[in-house]
Design a protein around this motif. Structure first.
Motif, mmCIF file in Angstrom:
data_model
loop_
_atom_site.group_PDB
_atom_site.id
_atom_site.type_symbol
_atom_site.label_atom_id
_atom_site.label_comp_id
_atom_site.label_asym_id
_atom_site.label_seq_id
_atom_site.Cartn_x
_atom_site.Cartn_y
_atom_site.Cartn_z
ATOM 1 N N ARG A 1 1.254 17.362 26.796
ATOM 2 C CA ARG A 1 1.354 16.451 27.918
ATOM 3 C C ARG A 1 0.246 15.402 27.816
ATOM 4 N NH1 ARG A 1 5.958 17.836 28.392
ATOM 5 N NH2 ARG A 1 6.517 19.769 29.352
ATOM 6 N N LEU B 1 1.485 20.039 35.166
ATOM 7 C CA LEU B 1 2.468 21.000 34.656
ATOM 8 C C LEU B 1 3.517 21.333 35.711
ATOM 9 C CD1 LEU B 1 0.295 23.517 32.612
ATOM 10 C CD2 LEU B 1 1.941 21.863 31.734
ATOM 11 N N LYS B 2 3.087 21.499 36.946
ATOM 12 C CA LYS B 2 4.037 21.785 38.034
ATOM 13 C C LYS B 2 5.025 20.630 38.198
ATOM 14 C CE LYS B 2 0.999 24.816 40.677
ATOM 15 N NZ LYS B 2 0.148 24.941 41.855
ATOM 16 N N CYS C 1 5.905 18.515 35.857
ATOM 17 C CA CYS C 1 6.773 18.526 34.676
ATOM 18 C C CYS C 1 7.847 19.599 34.798
ATOM 19 C CB CYS C 1 5.945 18.744 33.413
ATOM 20 S SG CYS C 1 4.902 17.337 32.974
ATOM 21 N N LYS C 2 7.459 20.784 35.265
ATOM 22 C CA LYS C 2 8.441 21.862 35.424
ATOM 23 C C LYS C 2 9.502 21.512 36.452
ATOM 24 C CE LYS C 2 5.639 25.740 33.920
ATOM 25 N NZ LYS C 2 5.003 27.007 34.312
ATOM 26 N N ALA C 3 9.139 20.642 37.396
ATOM 27 C CA ALA C 3 10.103 20.210 38.417
ATOM 28 C C ALA C 3 10.903 18.992 37.954
ATOM 29 C CB ALA C 3 9.364 19.895 39.718
ATOM 30 N N GLY C 4 10.718 18.584 36.695
ATOM 31 C CA GLY C 4 11.475 17.458 36.153
ATOM 32 C C GLY C 4 10.847 16.107 36.414
ATOM 33 N N GLY D 1 8.008 14.911 34.782
ATOM 34 C CA GLY D 1 7.069 14.569 33.720
ATOM 35 C C GLY D 1 7.456 13.242 33.093
ATOM 36 N N ARG E 1 8.631 13.274 29.307
ATOM 37 C CA ARG E 1 9.982 13.791 29.092
ATOM 38 C C ARG E 1 11.041 12.867 29.685
ATOM 39 N NH1 ARG E 1 8.868 16.000 24.892
ATOM 40 N NH2 ARG E 1 7.649 17.876 24.966
ATOM 41 N N SER F 1 1.374 26.246 22.081
ATOM 42 C CA SER F 1 2.289 27.228 22.643
ATOM 43 C C SER F 1 1.473 28.453 23.036
ATOM 44 C CB SER F 1 3.358 27.617 21.619
ATOM 45 O OG SER F 1 4.261 28.535 22.200
#
Length: 179
Positions: A1, A52-53, A55-58, A60, A63, A103
């Motif tokens: 990120r 990160l939160k 990004c995980k929720a779309g 980001g 992305r 990772s």
């Protein structure tokens, strides 16, 4: 990120105090540690978790742009539609160039694992976080001489030792550092 302002502020402050000066010849060089650096590390960590939160929720941005670029390639490139300027701008190429890919596999029963580079001229870092240990595996492709795995690993080791020294200095002599 992509990095955060908080992370950049910490790195600038650490460099000014002599942190992150490791080399292959001298892998652990710690600069001046202080409690304000500990607060900066915590702020950088919190900002990273917040990102990160998102990004995980779309949400980001990296992305999102990648998705738009992929949609363009799949639906419009063959129709001779001109490439949108954002995707041909040099800054987009810089933004999309992956230098470090990580990772995490922190599960009981797995002592080590490897994670390879996801792009040419990139470092892949597999890591796992234990209760008292951080395990890392650094890899790069040998055909790219600018990707020197040993040198990168030594610098990473020095940076981690410097950050540990910050927390140990904050805790005081004889105290257990709390991250």
């Amino acid at each position: 990120r992509p990095t955060t302002n908080e992370c950049s502020a910490f790195v600038r402050a650490a460099v000014e105090r002599g942190g992150f000066t490791a080399s292959a010849e001298n892998p652990v060089v710690c600069g001046e540690a202080s409690s304000d650096l500990a607060a900066m590390i915590r702020a950088a960590g919190a900002a990273h978790v917040d990102r990160l939160k998102l990004c995980k929720a779309g949400h980001g941005v990296d992305r999102h742009l990648l998705g738009l670029h992929m949609i363009f390639k799949e639906q419009y490139a063959a129709k001779n539609v001109p490439v949108p300027r954002i995707f041909s701008d040099p800054s987009y190429g810089t933004f999309g160039h992956i230098v470090v890919s990580t990772s995490n596999l922190s599960v009981p029963g797995v002592d080590a694992f490897a994670f390879g580079p996801v792009a040419e001229n990139c470092y892949g870092i597999g890591y796992s976080i234990g209760s008292n240990a951080l395990r890392l595996c650094v890899a790069s492709r040998s055909e790219y001489p600018e990707s020197d795995t040993g040198r990168f690993a030594a610098a990473l080791h020095g940076a981690l030792r410097f950050m540990a020294s910050v927390f140990h200095a904050e805790a005081g002599a004889g105290q257990r550092a709390r991250l």
